[in-house]
Design a protein around this motif. Structure first.
Motif: not given
Length: 483
Positions: A54-64
């Protein structure tokens, strides 16, 4: 220091004989190279994560996230959910082109999570706490903002937008208790008179689909005759679907998908004794069929076809009798798990540019804490674990065979007895016992007496187990409790 620089330095020292090395130089170089490779792998894992699937996406979120929608008009993936920040920008919804995020116009995307997104006649609709349409300036609500309307699903049928959910009083009092409606020029109408059948406002519809020229709607519907959790419109009237979803509690259908010519129905429904459903079931147009024994756990939230396989996510620990951590895939004959480990349940799947995206409440995958809430499947070198046997579909004649089977006592203490009035012996019987995480347990199958198989379970620890009993190439599975 780069690896090539280190190797150059060793060659330089060797050629100039500036120092004496008490071991062969080649051995020193090989040992040093091995050390550098191990160190590099360690630093890579620490910096970029340990998951190779699984790859981390170039973005950041704080919940589901709750929903992925691949929008053909913009060519972007639309994501909405419970998160309130995207790369420090306040929003519950964003667009993603595979490399970077962008946002819709309008401040009302803040603190407004959506469960479903759909285009209809070129217009983009968002469903959640109400129904909205997107305009250049932001969202416009197309149902009364004074009413309690939870829009869960949207489906396009003959260019009309069908709306499913849990509705209180609506704009049109005629549909105040209609959980499925048609939107026509912003006017709501009950779908084909469904309000005359589903009169209770507590009914909820969470999935709508067209299969073999019939319209299926499903969700949480208390028994109305033979209608249970699902019904269909045969172009003249509403009718039940094979007697409804068999279960032992408060069932809820969460999703429906068509895969290899059959309609798959998933959600939260535990199998009743002798029944074939276990959070997922399939309909071939005339009868319900088993899906490899289903999944063991709380429920399936979402299904998605990817790489010619049906992928499911939710909260479960096994699929087809094999361990599966909240995600599994079905190829039409058997379940396979991916070997990945998540620290929380999974909620949604989406396909965008032929790549699979995953959303859930996880804050780590395979111990990698850099991947949170959203990820992309990259596969890599992995060996999936698949069920050895494929489970046959169970038609009505086969159900009559299973009606002759009983398992008792349940709960049990020292002995578990399987009774089959059609006869039971060593030649036509295969029995296995699995624990709650899908591990096969060693038990003494015991003796065959008067069509009964006596199983010695005194060495099993207290807990929930699955008894898998194959008789004449048909498989019966049932939970039992060991005191």
């Amino acid at each position: 220091m780069r690896l090539m620089s280190v190797l150059f330095l060793l060659d330089f020292i060797s050629s100039r004989q500036l120092i004496k090395i008490p071991m062969p130089l080649n051995l020193l170089k090989n040992s040093f190279i091995l050390f550098i490779l191990i160190l590099g792998q360690f630093l890579f894992n620490q910096s970029f994560g340990q998951s190779i699937h699984w790859q981390k996406l170039p973005l950041k979120i704080n919940k589901t996230p709750r929903i992925f929608y691949s929008d053909s008009l913009t060519g972007k993936l639309i994501v909405s959910g419970e998160f309130t920040e995207v790369d420090s920008f306040l929003s519950n919804t964003f667009l993603f082109n595979g490399n970077k995020v962008s946002f819709f116009n309008g401040s009302n995307f803040k603190f407004q999570p959506f469960d479903i997104i759909k285009r209809n006649n070129g217009q983009l609709f968002f469903g959640g706490d109400g129904l909205y349409i997107y305009a250049d300036t932001g969202l416009i609500r197309v149902d009364s903002n004074k009413n309690s309307n939870q829009v869960i699903t949207l489906f396009e049928n003959n260019n009309q937008l069908l709306i499913g959910g849990i509705f209180g009083n609506s704009i049109n009092p005629k549909i105040q208790y209609a959980p499925v409606s048609i939107l026509d020029q912003f006017n709501w109408h009950p779908l084909y008179g469904i309000d005359t059948i589903l009169k209770d406002k507590s009914y909820g519809i969470s999935s709508i689909i067209s299969y073999k020229n019939e319209l299926f709607v499903a969700g949480n519907i208390s028994p109305i005759g033979k209608i249970k959790e699902i019904l269909k419109w045969d172009n003249t009237k509403w009718t039940d679907v094979g007697g409804g979803i068999p279960g032992i509690g408060d069932e809820w259908v969460t999703d429906m998908e068509i895969y290899k010519g059959e309609l798959y129905v998933a959600g939260r429904f535990l199998r009743a004794t002798g029944a074939i459903d276990n959070n997922i079931i399939r309909w071939d147009g005339t009868q319900w069929k088993d899906v490899g024994g289903g999944v063991e756990g709380t429920m399936i939230y979402d299904m998605q076809i990817f790489d010619n396989e049906l992928w499911v996510v939710g909260k479960f620990y096994a699929a087809g009798g094999i361990p599966a951590d909240n995600i599994a895939k079905w190829d039409g004959t058997k379940w396979c798990s991916l070997g990945s480990k998540f620290n929380n349940g999974l909620v949604c799947l989406g396909v965008y540019k032929n790549e699979l995206y995953l959303g859930g409440g996880f804050t780590s995958i395979d111990g990698d804490t850099s991947i949170k809430y959203i990820a992309k499947w990259i596969g890599g070198n992995y060996t999936d674990t698949c069920a050895v046997k494929s489970y046959v579909g169970i038609n009505e004649s086969e159900r009559s065979n299973f009606a002759s089977i009983s398992v008792y006592p349940n709960p049990c203490h020292n002995k578990l007895i399987i009774r089959n009035v059609n006869g039971i012996n060593n030649q036509n019987t295969d029995l296995k016992i699995y624990n709650s995480i899908g591990q096969e347990m060693v038990v003494n199958k015991g003796d065959f007496i008067n069509n009964e198989l006596i199983i010695d379970v005194k060495n099993l620890k207290a807990g929930i187990y699955i008894c898998e009993y194959e008789f004449n190439h048909q498989i019966f599975r049932m939970k039992f409790q060991k005191d």
